[in-house]
Design a protein around this motif. Structure first.
Motif, short mmCIF file in Angstrom:
data_model
loop_
_atom_site.label_atom_id
_atom_site.label_comp_id
_atom_site.label_asym_id
_atom_site.label_seq_id
_atom_site.Cartn_x
_atom_site.Cartn_y
_atom_site.Cartn_z
N GLY A 1 0.80 -1.22 0.00
CA GLY A 1 0.00 0.00 0.00
C GLY A 1 0.83 1.26 0.00
N THR A 2 1.90 1.29 0.80
CA THR A 2 2.78 2.45 0.85
C THR A 2 4.22 1.99 0.97
OG1 THR A 2 2.71 2.68 3.26
CG2 THR A 2 1.01 3.84 2.01
N VAL A 3 5.13 2.83 0.48
CA VAL A 3 6.56 2.61 0.64
C VAL A 3 7.16 3.89 1.19
CG1 VAL A 3 8.74 2.05 -0.51
CG2 VAL A 3 6.60 0.98 -1.28
N LYS A 4 7.89 3.75 2.28
CA LYS A 4 8.41 4.94 2.96
C LYS A 4 9.88 4.71 3.30
CE LYS A 4 5.76 6.69 6.10
NZ LYS A 4 5.02 6.86 7.38
N LYS A 5 10.72 5.67 2.96
CA LYS A 5 12.14 5.60 3.29
C LYS A 5 12.40 6.48 4.50
CE LYS A 5 13.59 4.54 -1.42
NZ LYS A 5 13.87 3.12 -1.09
N VAL A 6 12.99 5.90 5.54
CA VAL A 6 13.19 6.58 6.81
C VAL A 6 14.69 6.72 7.06
CG1 VAL A 6 12.81 6.48 9.30
CG2 VAL A 6 11.02 5.70 7.73
N ALA A 7 15.14 7.94 7.31
CA ALA A 7 16.56 8.20 7.58
C ALA A 7 16.89 7.76 9.00
CB ALA A 7 16.85 9.68 7.41
N LEU A 8 18.00 7.04 9.13
CA LEU A 8 18.47 6.57 10.42
C LEU A 8 19.75 7.30 10.79
CD1 LEU A 8 18.00 2.74 9.81
CD2 LEU A 8 16.36 4.35 10.77
N ASP A 9 20.21 7.09 12.01
CA ASP A 9 21.47 7.69 12.44
C ASP A 9 22.60 7.24 11.52
OD1 ASP A 9 20.11 8.84 14.51
OD2 ASP A 9 20.69 7.33 16.00
N GLY A 10 23.54 8.14 11.29
CA GLY A 10 24.70 7.79 10.49
C GLY A 10 24.46 7.86 9.00
N GLY A 11 23.32 8.41 8.59
CA GLY A 11 23.04 8.55 7.17
C GLY A 11 22.42 7.34 6.53
#
Length: 477
Positions: free
Chosen positions: A334-344
Motif C-alpha cells: 500500500g505504501t513505501v516509505k524511506k526513513v533516515a536513520l542515524d549515520g546517514g
C-alpha cells in the motif's frame, strides 16, 4: 530471550541487517527450502501448486493464505514413513480446518487437539476418535466430558485437579479413560523461552524432579476410571537437533523404570513430543525426518537397554513441521516509505494490507521471516526493507529485514513463506480487521477451504450493532 512489546523496533539499529542475511545475487529468485515444494517464479510471478498467485489475488483478494496441498501431504507422508513404527500426531493447534483434518486422516496420521473447539472440528471432519489425542493444561469439565463421550484415543493429564475432574466424569459416565501423564523433564530446549515447555518454571505437566510425576502416575494407576497408557514429554517447539530429546528421554525412562519397580507396571506407550523446526530464513537448517527418526529411536532403545525396559510404543508430534512450510501469505503493498536513520543510513518501510492480525509471531516471539516480490520481476538494485502491516501499533512488523527490489511500489504483491503454523490459528480482529481466507492449491486449481471473514461475521456477536450500512462499501448509484 524476551521480546520487547514493540517488537523489532527496539532492536539495535543495523542498516545492513542481521549477520545471517546475505544480499541476494538475484532478488527475483526463490530460496527453495523456505517455500512449498511446488513454488516457482514464472516470468517473475510466483506460482504455488501450479496456480498463478497474481491471478489468485485478483480473484480472492489480499491478504490471503495460500496452502499447497501436495506439499502438505508429502510432508505428512515423510513423517509417517520415517517414523513408521511410531504413532505420528499432527498438531491441530498449528492450523486446523475440516479439510486439513481429512488430509491428516487420509495420510495415516493421528490428530492432536487441545480445546473443545479443535475437538469439534476434528469430529466434524469425520476423524476417527481413536486417532485423536487431547492435550491442554486446563481442560474444562465440558471438554473432558466431550472427549470421553466421543471416545478419544488418549487424554493427556496435566494436573492433579484434572485427574480428579476426569475421575469423577468416568464414574458418572461409566467410562474408562485412556490417559497419558504429561511430565516435565527439566530440559531447556534451544528455542524461544515462550515455546520451551519442559523446564521446571512453566505451566505444563508434572515435575519429575519434584516427585509430582511419580505421584500422578500412582494416583492414575490406582483408579478404576483410567487406563494408564504411558508418559508424555514435550520439550518445546522449533527445535533443530535431538540433544534435548536425549536428556529428556533419559529422565523420562528413568521414571518409567521407577514405575515398573514400585508399581509392577510397564507402561506400553511413550510420547516424545516433537516440535521440530522449519526454515523461516537462511539461518534455519531443519533436520530430515529420516535422520530424526533414526536418532530418536536409537536414543530410546539405548536408554531402555540400560534400564532393562521393553521399548514402548512410541509417538511423536512433529508440530509446525508439516503445515508450516506448506503455506505462504500473500499481501498487496500500500505504501513505501524511506526513513533516515542515524549515520546517514536509510530503512525502507514497505506497508502491506495485513499485519499482526494475520501473523502475530514477529511481535510475539521476535520471529524472523522472509519475503519476495510475487507479482513481477525487477532489475532494480536491492534495498534492505522492513515489511510492516497496517495496524495502529509500532510493533506491527511482519518481516524485520529483507532485501527487496528498490522499485517495489504500491500495488505490488509480496509473499511471505513459512506461515502455515500458528498464523491463521492465532489471527485476530485487531483494529476490527477481517481475517483472511485460506486457499488450497493443487495441480493448477484453487479452492477456498476457509473463507474470508465478512463485516457481517465481524458484527455477528456485537449485540448493539443492528443492521446499519457498511460505510466502506460503495453506495448504489
Amino acid at each position: 530471550m524476551r521480546a520487547h512489546e514493540a517488537g523489532a523496533l527496539h532492536a539495535d539499529i543495523n542498516a545492513r541487517g542481521p549477520a545471517w542475511l546475505r544480499e541476494p545475487v538475484d532478488a527475483n529468485a526463490l530460496v527453495p527450502h523456505l517455500w512449498p515444494g511446488t513454488a516457482e517464479k514464472v516470468d517473475g510471478v510466483l506460482h504455488v501448486g501450479g496456480t498463478d498467485l497474481r491471478a489468485l489475488a485478483a480473484e480472492v483478494g489480499t491478504p490471503a493464505y495460500v496452502l499447497d496441498e501436495e506439499d502438505f501431504r508429502s510432508r505428512a507422508r515423510a513423517f509417517r514413513d520415517a517414523f513408521s513404527s511410531y504413532d505420528v500426531f499432527y498438531a491441530g493447534k498449528a492450523f486446523l480446518c475440516t479439510t486439513v483434518a481429512r488430509w491428516v486422516a487420509e495420510e495415516g496420521l493421528g490428530l492432536d487437539v487441545c480445546s473443545g473447539g479443535e475437538l469439534t472440528v476434528a469430529l466434524r471432519a469425520g476423524t476417527d476418535p481413536a486417532r485423536i489425542g487431547f492435550h491442554g493444561n486446563n481442560k474444562s469439565t465440558a471438554e473432558l466430558r466431550a472427549a470421553l463421550e466421543a471416545g478419544v484415543g488418549r487424554i493427556v493429564l496435566d494436573s492433579f485437579d484434572e485427574i480428579a475432574r476426569l475421575e469423577r466424569l468416568t464414574a458418572e459416565l461409566g467410562r474408562v479413560a485412556p490417559v497419558m501423564v504429561r511430565v516435565t523433564a527439566g530440559v531447556e530446549a534451544h528455542t524461544h523461552e515462550y515455546i520451551a515447555t519442559a523446564h521446571e518454571d512453566q505451566k505444563f505437566g508434572f515435575s519429575i524432579n519434584a516427585g509430582d510425576a511419580l505421584a500422578a502416575v500412582r494416583q492414575v494407576h490406582g483408579s478404576e476410571g483410567f487406563e494408564l497408557l504411558g508418559l508424555h514429554s514435550h520439550i518445546g517447539s522449533q527445535i533443530f537437533d535431538t540433544s534435548g530429546f536425549e536428556v529428556a528421554a533419559r529422565r523420562v525412562l528413568a521414571l518409567q523404570g521407577r514405575v515398573r519397580d514400585e508399581l509392577g507396571v510397564e507402561m506400553p506407550e511413550l510420547d516424545l513430543g516433537g516440535g521440530f523446526g522449519i526454515a523461516y530464513t537462511l539461518q534455519d537448517d531443519p533436520a530430515d525426518p529420516k535422520d530424526l527418526a533414526s536418532e530418536l529411536t536409537s536414543i530410546v532403545e539405548q536408554e531402555c537397554r540400560a534400564r532393562g525396559l521393553a521399548v514402548p510404543r512410541l509417538a511423536i508430534e512433529p508440530g509446525r513441521a508439516i503445515v508450516g512450510p506448506a503455506m505462504c501469505s500473500l499481501y498487496e503493498v500500500g505504501t513505501v516509505k524511506k526513513v533516515a536513520l542515524d549515520g546517514g543510513a536509510v530503512r525502507t518501510y514497505v506497508s502491506v494490507d495485513g499485519g499482526m492480525s494475520d501473523n502475530i509471531r514477529t511481535a510475539l516471539y521476535d520471529a524472523d521471516y522472509s519475503a519476495t516480490l510475487a507479482s513481477r520481476s525487477s532489475d532494480a538494485p536491492v534495498v534492505l526493507g522492513r515489511v510492516v502491516g497496517k495496524h495502529c501499533e509500532a510493533g506491527d512488523i511482519l518481516v524485520k529485514d529483507e532485501f527487496l527490489p528498490g522499485d517495489v511500489a504500491p500495488g505490488d504483491l509480496l509473499a511471505v513463506p513459512g506461515t502455515g503454523a500458528y498464523c491463521w490459528s492465532m489471527a485476530s480482529n485487531y483494529n476490527h480487521a477481517l481475517r483472511p481466507p485460506v486457499v488450497a492449491v493443487r495441480g493448477g486449481s484453487a479452492r477456498v477451504v476457509v473463507r474470508r471473514e465478512t463485516v457481517e461475521d465481524l458484527l455477528a456477536t456485537d449485540t448493539g450493532a443492528g443492521t446499519g450500512a457498511d460505510p466502506t462499501q460503495e453506495r448504489e448509484q
